[in-house]
Motif scaffolding. Structure first.
Motif, PDB file in Angstrom:
ATOM      1  N   LYS A 133      46.312  -4.769  42.132  1.00  0.00           N
ATOM      2  CA  LYS A 133      47.229  -4.366  43.204  1.00  0.00           C
ATOM      3  C   LYS A 133      48.489  -3.665  42.705  1.00  0.00           C
ATOM      4  O   LYS A 133      48.897  -2.644  43.263  1.00  0.00           O
ATOM      5  N   ASP A 134      49.098  -4.203  41.668  1.00  0.00           N
ATOM      6  CA  ASP A 134      50.356  -3.612  41.197  1.00  0.00           C
ATOM      7  C   ASP A 134      50.163  -2.726  39.974  1.00  0.00           C
ATOM      8  O   ASP A 134      51.129  -2.399  39.283  1.00  0.00           O
ATOM      9  N   ARG A 135      48.884  -2.383  39.700  1.00  0.00           N
ATOM     10  CA  ARG A 135      48.614  -1.587  38.493  1.00  0.00           C
ATOM     11  C   ARG A 135      47.670  -0.428  38.814  1.00  0.00           C
ATOM     12  O   ARG A 135      46.602  -0.298  38.229  1.00  0.00           O
ATOM     13  N   ARG A 136      48.069   0.373  39.768  1.00  0.00           N
ATOM     14  CA  ARG A 136      47.212   1.489  40.209  1.00  0.00           C
ATOM     15  C   ARG A 136      46.812   2.396  39.055  1.00  0.00           C
ATOM     16  O   ARG A 136      45.666   2.772  38.912  1.00  0.00           O
ATOM     17  N   ILE A 137      47.831   2.772  38.276  1.00  0.00           N
ATOM     18  CA  ILE A 137      47.569   3.733  37.192  1.00  0.00           C
ATOM     19  C   ILE A 137      46.580   3.130  36.196  1.00  0.00           C
ATOM     20  O   ILE A 137      45.665   3.802  35.719  1.00  0.00           O
ATOM     21  N   GLY A 138      46.761   1.835  35.942  1.00  0.00           N
ATOM     22  CA  GLY A 138      45.871   1.143  35.009  1.00  0.00           C
ATOM     23  C   GLY A 138      44.438   1.123  35.516  1.00  0.00           C
ATOM     24  O   GLY A 138      43.488   1.288  34.745  1.00  0.00           O
ATOM     25  N   TYR A 139      44.279   0.939  36.818  1.00  0.00           N
ATOM     26  CA  TYR A 139      42.919   0.921  37.385  1.00  0.00           C
ATOM     27  C   TYR A 139      42.237   2.281  37.231  1.00  0.00           C
ATOM     28  O   TYR A 139      41.081   2.375  36.803  1.00  0.00           O
ATOM     29  N   VAL A 140      42.959   3.332  37.569  1.00  0.00           N
ATOM     30  CA  VAL A 140      42.381   4.676  37.429  1.00  0.00           C
ATOM     31  C   VAL A 140      42.037   4.941  35.961  1.00  0.00           C
ATOM     32  O   VAL A 140      40.987   5.513  35.656  1.00  0.00           O
ATOM     33  N   SER A 141      42.892   4.475  35.063  1.00  0.00           N
ATOM     34  CA  SER A 141      42.606   4.646  33.625  1.00  0.00           C
ATOM     35  C   SER A 141      41.350   3.886  33.219  1.00  0.00           C
ATOM     36  O   SER A 141      40.532   4.399  32.449  1.00  0.00           O
ATOM     37  N   MET A 142      41.184   2.666  33.735  1.00  0.00           N
ATOM     38  CA  MET A 142      39.984   1.887  33.413  1.00  0.00           C
ATOM     39  C   MET A 142      38.734   2.644  33.870  1.00  0.00           C
ATOM     40  O   MET A 142      37.746   2.762  33.143  1.00  0.00           O
ATOM     41  N   VAL A 143      38.806   3.179  35.094  1.00  0.00           N
ATOM     42  CA  VAL A 143      37.670   3.931  35.633  1.00  0.00           C
ATOM     43  C   VAL A 143      37.347   5.122  34.722  1.00  0.00           C
ATOM     44  O   VAL A 143      36.182   5.375  34.383  1.00  0.00           O
ATOM     45  N   ILE A 144      38.377   5.825  34.311  1.00  0.00           N
ATOM     46  CA  ILE A 144      38.174   7.031  33.510  1.00  0.00           C
ATOM     47  C   ILE A 144      37.733   6.693  32.082  1.00  0.00           C
ATOM     48  O   ILE A 144      36.816   7.312  31.540  1.00  0.00           O
ATOM     49  N   ASP A 145      38.377   5.695  31.489  1.00  0.00           N
ATOM     50  CA  ASP A 145      38.150   5.421  30.062  1.00  0.00           C
ATOM     51  C   ASP A 145      36.950   4.513  29.804  1.00  0.00           C
ATOM     52  O   ASP A 145      36.373   4.552  28.728  1.00  0.00           O
ATOM     53  N   GLU A 146      36.605   3.660  30.782  1.00  0.00           N
ATOM     54  CA  GLU A 146      35.513   2.710  30.543  1.00  0.00           C
ATOM     55  C   GLU A 146      34.286   2.967  31.431  1.00  0.00           C
ATOM     56  O   GLU A 146      33.158   2.994  30.965  1.00  0.00           O
ATOM     57  N   LEU A 147      34.541   3.135  32.741  1.00  0.00           N
ATOM     58  CA  LEU A 147      33.409   3.247  33.667  1.00  0.00           C
ATOM     59  C   LEU A 147      32.651   4.570  33.503  1.00  0.00           C
ATOM     60  O   LEU A 147      31.418   4.576  33.379  1.00  0.00           O
ATOM     61  N   LEU A 148      33.380   5.674  33.488  1.00  0.00           N
ATOM     62  CA  LEU A 148      32.697   6.977  33.355  1.00  0.00           C
ATOM     63  C   LEU A 148      31.825   7.032  32.089  1.00  0.00           C
ATOM     64  O   LEU A 148      30.642   7.404  32.172  1.00  0.00           O
ATOM     65  N   PRO A 149      32.363   6.677  30.914  1.00  0.00           N
ATOM     66  CA  PRO A 149      31.511   6.738  29.712  1.00  0.00           C
ATOM     67  C   PRO A 149      30.302   5.815  29.797  1.00  0.00           C
ATOM     68  O   PRO A 149      29.219   6.186  29.360  1.00  0.00           O
ATOM     69  N   ALA A 150      30.492   4.620  30.399  1.00  0.00           N
ATOM     70  CA  ALA A 150      29.364   3.676  30.482  1.00  0.00           C
ATOM     71  C   ALA A 150      28.266   4.226  31.381  1.00  0.00           C
ATOM     72  O   ALA A 150      27.074   4.119  31.064  1.00  0.00           O
ATOM     73  N   VAL A 151      28.643   4.828  32.495  1.00  0.00           N
ATOM     74  CA  VAL A 151      27.645   5.411  33.412  1.00  0.00           C
ATOM     75  C   VAL A 151      26.939   6.583  32.747  1.00  0.00           C
ATOM     76  O   VAL A 151      25.720   6.743  32.863  1.00  0.00           O
ATOM     77  N   ALA A 152      27.696   7.382  32.014  1.00  0.00           N
ATOM     78  CA  ALA A 152      27.095   8.525  31.314  1.00  0.00           C
ATOM     79  C   ALA A 152      26.120   8.036  30.236  1.00  0.00           C
ATOM     80  O   ALA A 152      24.994   8.523  30.141  1.00  0.00           O
ATOM     81  N   ASP A 153      26.539   7.047  29.460  1.00  0.00           N
ATOM     82  CA  ASP A 153      25.686   6.542  28.372  1.00  0.00           C
ATOM     83  C   ASP A 153      24.364   6.002  28.894  1.00  0.00           C
ATOM     84  O   ASP A 153      23.314   6.227  28.314  1.00  0.00           O
ATOM     85  N   GLU A 154      24.429   5.285  30.015  1.00  0.00           N
ATOM     86  CA  GLU A 154      23.225   4.655  30.551  1.00  0.00           C
ATOM     87  C   GLU A 154      22.483   5.595  31.519  1.00  0.00           C
ATOM     88  O   GLU A 154      21.455   5.218  32.079  1.00  0.00           O
ATOM     89  N   GLN A 155      23.033   6.783  31.703  1.00  0.00           N
ATOM     90  CA  GLN A 155      22.443   7.790  32.612  1.00  0.00           C
ATOM     91  C   GLN A 155      22.138   7.197  33.985  1.00  0.00           C
ATOM     92  O   GLN A 155      21.047   7.351  34.522  1.00  0.00           O
ATOM     93  N   LEU A 156      23.136   6.540  34.549  1.00  0.00           N
ATOM     94  CA  LEU A 156      22.936   5.872  35.838  1.00  0.00           C
ATOM     95  C   LEU A 156      23.280   6.762  37.019  1.00  0.00           C
ATOM     96  O   LEU A 156      22.899   6.472  38.146  1.00  0.00           O
ATOM     97  N   ALA A 157      24.036   7.819  36.811  1.00  0.00           N
ATOM     98  CA  ALA A 157      24.384   8.747  37.896  1.00  0.00           C
ATOM     99  C   ALA A 157      24.824  10.064  37.280  1.00  0.00           C
ATOM    100  O   ALA A 157      25.299  10.097  36.138  1.00  0.00           O
ATOM    101  N   GLU A 158      24.664  11.138  38.051  1.00  0.00           N
ATOM    102  CA  GLU A 158      25.088  12.455  37.570  1.00  0.00           C
ATOM    103  C   GLU A 158      26.267  12.987  38.370  1.00  0.00           C
ATOM    104  O   GLU A 158      26.799  14.050  38.067  1.00  0.00           O
ATOM    105  N   THR A 159      26.622  12.256  39.443  1.00  0.00           N
ATOM    106  CA  THR A 159      27.687  12.730  40.327  1.00  0.00           C
ATOM    107  C   THR A 159      28.722  11.631  40.534  1.00  0.00           C
ATOM    108  O   THR A 159      28.367  10.459  40.632  1.00  0.00           O
ATOM    109  N   VAL A 160      29.980  12.049  40.598  1.00  0.00           N
ATOM    110  CA  VAL A 160      31.099  11.116  40.778  1.00  0.00           C
ATOM    111  C   VAL A 160      31.795  11.438  42.101  1.00  0.00           C
ATOM    112  O   VAL A 160      32.021  12.598  42.439  1.00  0.00           O
TER     113      VAL A 160
END
Ligand SMILES: [Zn+2]
Length: 403
Positions: free
Chosen positions: A182-209
């Motif tokens: 709730k009080d860490r918006r920037i941190g959440y977006v960073s987590m999505v960018i730095d952790e979630l995107l690479p994990a989805v790409a590595d596992e080839q789970l989706a091609e569109t964001v």
């Protein structure tokens, strides 16, 4: 020798010809081999060809299989209670602020086991398939943490393996800010960018964001940060834009060559022009407009004027569009938004395929494409946008086979 020859039917190929926008072939026939369309023409054109199975369709209409290009199909629980709250006068925003809305589905989704998620999604999928859907997009977005989002995309993959339907998964990376951030918006977006995107790409789970750009969700700056990172990793993008207010989301999406911008009730001329320039499809979601009892309609004439392709989808989701019928989505697009029946049909075939970036594979009845077809026992195609609650096609053919 082909596998199948469909004959004695009228075919809406959805490949426009001069004076024939739906590419209709009266008294048509379709040859199918190895799950693909190998020939389409008049019955006479195909008369000399042989097939293991010749299937006379008694004058029925054949269309491409329907494409539902925007759904949130996999989730835990449902939100029937909020349906009641809304009838008592609460707005979408008020319900969200009271802990309902997306947050409540996130909670139920996190609590649900994988078999539970798959079983409930399969029931909804079954209804959509009976309605004629042969391709469906499924977004994540109810996990809202690394493992939760990956789990939803893995569920989509598991459904694809067990059902006779093409599933296109989408990472809905910025849907809602989870309470624990709730009080860490920037941190959440960073987590999505730095952790979630690479994990989805590595596992080839989706091609569109995808993302939800709205006051109650994420700002255009936050979405742009995501889109930049997504592009750098080779993802394509799409956006929930201009649903409840004008955030210039459609123009932002177009800047990143988005496949689609979706909802668009508050789209302005600048946004429509940007979409036309980028080839971004407008996905209209009348189920959400209906369920939220919105008053402002998407500017259909503006989209036509700018020649923006228009798709129609169910937006099947537990909160704002519990819609399980593709033909009802088409009816609503006509009745509520003023689309013609022809536009609604294009919206759930060729333009739905474009919104998913797979128009080379599906969306029209054409040689080389997958033999995904619906056979409708109707007098005219206009009936597809006319009946309120049409049960579905007489036959649903997926990759050449009846299902
Ligand atoms: Zn949506």
């Amino acid at each position: 020798m082909w596998d199948r020859l469909l004959t004695d039917c009228h075919v809406a190929t959805m490949e426009p010809a001069p004076g024939n926008p739906l590419g209709i072939i009266e008294n048509g026939a379709i040859g199918i081999q190895d799950g693909r369309i190998v020939r389409v023409g008049t019955r006479t054109d195909l008369a000399g060809n042989r097939a293991r199975e010749v299937l006379p369709l008694g004058g029925a209409w054949v269309t491409p299989g329907l494409i539902d290009c925007h759904t949130h199909l996999i989730f835990g629980g449902n939100r029937a209670d909020e349906h009641a709250m809304r009838r008592a006068g609460a707005s979408y925003q008020e319900i969200a602020e009271a802990g309902g809305g997306i947050a409540s589905t996130v909670k139920r989704t996190r609590e649900a086991s994988e078999p539970e998620l798959l079983a409930s999604a399969a029931m909804r999928l079954d209804a959509l398939m009976k309605g004629g859907v042969t391709t469906i997009e499924i977004k994540s977005g109810y996990g809202l943490d690394l493992e939760g989002e990956l789990r939803l995309l893995r569920c989509a993959k598991a459904l694809a393996a067990s059902e006779a339907v093409r599933i296109v998964p989408t990472l809905l990376a910025l849907h809602a800010l989870p309470a624990e951030w709730k009080d860490r918006r920037i941190g959440y977006v960073s987590m999505v960018i730095d952790e979630l995107l690479p994990a989805v790409a590595d596992e080839q789970l989706a091609e569109t964001v995808d993302a939800f750009c709205e006051d109650m969700a994420f700002s255009s700056d936050e979405v742009e940060r995501l889109f930049k990172a997504a592009h750098a990793r080779g993802f394509r993008v799409k956006l929930h834009a201009e649903q409840l207010s004008n955030q210039n989301g459609a123009a932002l999406a177009s800047k990143y060559n988005a496949l689609s911008a979706d909802h668009l009730e508050h789209l302005d001329e600048h946004g429509a022009a940007a979409m036309a320039e980028a080839g971004t499809v407008a996905v209209l979601l009348p189920g959400a407009f209906y369920a939220l009892q919105e008053e402002r309609k998407p500017p259909v004439q503006l989209l036509r004027d700018h020649k923006v392709p228009i798709a129609v989808a169910t937006d099947c989701n537990p909160g704002t569009s519990p819609l399980l019928s593709p033909t009802l989505a088409m009816n609503m697009a006509c009745t509520l938004f003023g689309l013609t029946p022809e536009e609604a049909l294009a919206g759930m075939t060729i333009n739905g395929a474009k919104a998913l970036g797979i128009e080379e594979e599906i969306g029209t009845v054409a040689v080389g494409k997958a033999a995904d077809l619906c056979v409708w026992r109707l007098e005219s195609l206009a009936e597809l946008g006319y009946w309120i609650g049409l049960p579905g096609p007489e036959r649903r053919i997926y990759a050449g086979d009846d299902t």
